[in-house]
Design an enzyme around this catalytic site. Structure first.
Site, PDB file in Angstrom:
ATOM      1  N   GLU A  60      56.924  71.377  15.739  1.00 27.62           N
ATOM      2  CA  GLU A  60      56.514  72.324  14.979  1.00 27.62           C
ATOM      3  C   GLU A  60      55.719  73.455  15.485  1.00 27.62           C
ATOM      4  O   GLU A  60      54.652  73.470  14.681  1.00 27.62           O
ATOM      5  CB  GLU A  60      56.130  71.505  13.618  1.00 27.62           C
ATOM      6  CG  GLU A  60      57.122  71.249  12.380  1.00 27.62           C
ATOM      7  CD  GLU A  60      56.630  71.413  11.250  1.00 27.62           C
ATOM      8  OE1 GLU A  60      56.351  70.387  10.738  1.00 27.62           O
ATOM      9  OE2 GLU A  60      56.750  72.383  10.455  1.00 27.62           O
ATOM     10  N   TYR A 110      62.318  67.459  17.214  1.00 30.29           N
ATOM     11  CA  TYR A 110      61.794  67.601  15.686  1.00 30.29           C
ATOM     12  C   TYR A 110      62.992  67.414  14.753  1.00 30.29           C
ATOM     13  O   TYR A 110      63.683  68.461  14.784  1.00 30.29           O
ATOM     14  CB  TYR A 110      61.093  69.028  15.621  1.00 30.29           C
ATOM     15  CG  TYR A 110      60.589  69.365  14.217  1.00 30.29           C
ATOM     16  CD1 TYR A 110      60.121  68.604  13.488  1.00 30.29           C
ATOM     17  CD2 TYR A 110      61.049  70.472  13.576  1.00 30.29           C
ATOM     18  CE1 TYR A 110      59.731  68.654  12.124  1.00 30.29           C
ATOM     19  CE2 TYR A 110      60.726  71.058  12.534  1.00 30.29           C
ATOM     20  CZ  TYR A 110      59.804  69.864  11.678  1.00 30.29           C
ATOM     21  OH  TYR A 110      59.590  70.392  10.530  1.00 30.29           O
ATOM     22  N   ASP A 160      58.982  63.847  15.972  1.00 29.95           N
ATOM     23  CA  ASP A 160      59.068  63.451  14.512  1.00 29.95           C
ATOM     24  C   ASP A 160      60.386  63.506  13.974  1.00 29.95           C
ATOM     25  O   ASP A 160      61.205  64.424  14.280  1.00 29.95           O
ATOM     26  CB  ASP A 160      58.241  64.853  13.822  1.00 29.95           C
ATOM     27  CG  ASP A 160      58.245  64.954  12.406  1.00 29.95           C
ATOM     28  OD1 ASP A 160      59.038  63.861  11.779  1.00 29.95           O
ATOM     29  OD2 ASP A 160      57.904  66.017  11.691  1.00 29.95           O
ATOM     30  N   ASN A 183      61.381  62.071  10.877  1.00 31.44           N
ATOM     31  CA  ASN A 183      61.527  62.250   9.542  1.00 31.44           C
ATOM     32  C   ASN A 183      62.349  61.155   8.776  1.00 31.44           C
ATOM     33  O   ASN A 183      63.157  61.569   7.848  1.00 31.44           O
ATOM     34  CB  ASN A 183      61.897  63.789   9.155  1.00 31.44           C
ATOM     35  CG  ASN A 183      60.928  64.679   9.307  1.00 31.44           C
ATOM     36  OD1 ASN A 183      59.940  64.625   9.038  1.00 31.44           O
ATOM     37  ND2 ASN A 183      61.513  65.782   9.674  1.00 31.44           N
ATOM     38  N   ASP A 211      48.978  67.889   9.537  1.00 27.46           N
ATOM     39  CA  ASP A 211      49.368  66.562   8.576  1.00 27.46           C
ATOM     40  C   ASP A 211      49.924  65.169   9.353  1.00 27.46           C
ATOM     41  O   ASP A 211      50.174  64.346   8.883  1.00 27.46           O
ATOM     42  CB  ASP A 211      49.983  67.112   7.281  1.00 27.46           C
ATOM     43  CG  ASP A 211      51.428  67.768   7.751  1.00 27.46           C
ATOM     44  OD1 ASP A 211      51.636  68.233   8.929  1.00 27.46           O
ATOM     45  OD2 ASP A 211      52.207  68.302   6.730  1.00 27.46           O
TER      46      ASP A 211
END
Length: 255
Positions: free
Chosen positions: A34, A104, A143, A145, A246
Site C-alpha cells: 500500500e 498486497y 497483506d 486480507n 493501521d
DNA sequence: ATGGCCGTGTAACACGGA
C-alpha cells in the site's frame, strides 16, 4: 538474516515513520505494501541514505508494493500474471539466494460485492504462479486480507462467514500452504493469538479488536532456518508524534 | 448506536481501506 513485511498505508505519509522503524529494527529485507504512489514518486534517495536499495511496482494513489534490501537484489517478477486489472500488487526479487515476493492481496469489500469473486480468482492465480516458483528458499510476505483461522480474529463469533472470515477465503490460504508456503508465525506459535491489523476507528487497538492478516509464508527450506517470528506491535503506536499505519510489521529471524 | 480514522485526489467531499 532479518526479514519483514509491512503494509504502510501510504508511503508519502509514512516515510518518517518507516525510517524510524528501519533504524530501530535494522531488517535486511523488507516487503512493503500500500505505497499509494507511482514508481517515479518512490523516494529511492531517502532509502539509499538509510542503507537500502529498492525495487518497486507502484501506481497512482492506490495499491503498490516494494522490496527493500541492504544487499543487491534482482527483480524477477512485476505484477501477478493475468491480474493487472486489480492493480499493482506483487513484486518478486532474488536476494542472497532467497526468492522474496511481496503481495498486497485484494480486499474484496464484502461477500456480496463484485470484488469478492475477483479476490478469490486473484488468489487462484497467485497459487498457480507460486507453484512454478516454490523450489528452494522462497518467501511470500504481505497483506493477505484473510484471517486463516478463528484464532486470527478478535471476534470470530460475530464475523464468521463475513469478509476475511469465509470458508472460501480460508480454502485459498490452505491452497498456498499445500503449494509449499507455510505461515511462519503460526508454525512457530501454534496456539498464540496475535493480530497485525487494527481499525483506526473507535480505539480498536487499545480494545484488542484486531485481525491477523499479514503473513510471512516460507518454503520448507526457509521454515527450517526460521529462529523466530514476531509482530511488531509497538510500531502500531505513534512514534515521536508520527502517525502509525493501521498495520503492524511482521518480522522473522532466519539462520 | 454499524460510526468512530486515515490517505489520496483534488480543491468540498468521495472513495477505499478491512
Amino acid at each position: 538474516m532479518r526479514i519483514a513485511t509491512w503494509n504502510v498505508n501510504g508511503l508519502r505519509a509514512r516515510l518518517d515513520f518507516v525510517m524510524h522503524w528501519l533504524a530501530a529494527r535494522e531488517p535486511d529485507v523488507v516487503g512493503l505494501q500500500e505505497l499509494k504512489l507511482t514508481d517515479e514518486q518512490f523516494p529511492h534517495d531517502d532509502f539509499e541514505q538509510a542503507g537500502y536499495r529498492a525495487v518497486t511496482h507502484g501506481q497512482k494513489a492506490w495499491n503498490g508494493v516494494a522490496i527493500l534490501s541492504r544487499k543487491p537484489l534482482e527483480v524477477t517478477q512485476l505484477g501477478l500474471p493475468g491480474q493487472d486489472a486489480l492493480g499493482s500488487r506483487l513484486v518478486t526479487a532474488k536476494v542472497e539466494g532467497l526468492t522474496f515476493t511481496t503481495v498486497y492481496c485484494p480486499n474484496g469489500k464484502s461477500t456480496s460485492h463484485e470484488d469478492y469473486p475477483r479476490k478469490l480468482a486473484w488468489f487462484d492465480a497467485l497459487a498457480a504462479h507460486l507453484r512454478e516458483h516454490a523450489d528452494g528458499p522462497a518467501i511470500v510476505g504481505g497483506d493477505f486480507n484473510i484471517c486463516p483461522e478463528a484464532i486470527d480474529s478478535w471476534n470470530e463469533e460475530r464475523l464468521a462467514g463475513q469478509i476475511f472470515h469465509t470458508d472460501e477465503e480460508r480454502a485459498r490460504m490452505q491452497t498456498l500452504h499445500e503449494a509449499g508456503f507455510r505461515d511462519l508465525f503460526r508454525s512457530l506459535h501454534p496456539e498464540e493469538q496475535a493480530f497485525s491489523w487494527w481499525d483506526y476507528r473507535g480505539g480498536a487497538f487499545h480494545r484488542g479488536h484486531g485481525l491477523r492478516i499479514d503473513f510471512l509464508l516460507g518454503t520448507e527450506a526457509v521454515r527450517s532456518r526460521t529462529r523466530e517470528v514476531w509482530i511488531d506491535r509497538d510500531y502500531r503506536k505513534k512514534q515521536d508524534g508520527l502517525t502509525a499505519s493501521d498495520h503492524a510489521p511482521v518480522l522473522a529471524e532466519l539462520e
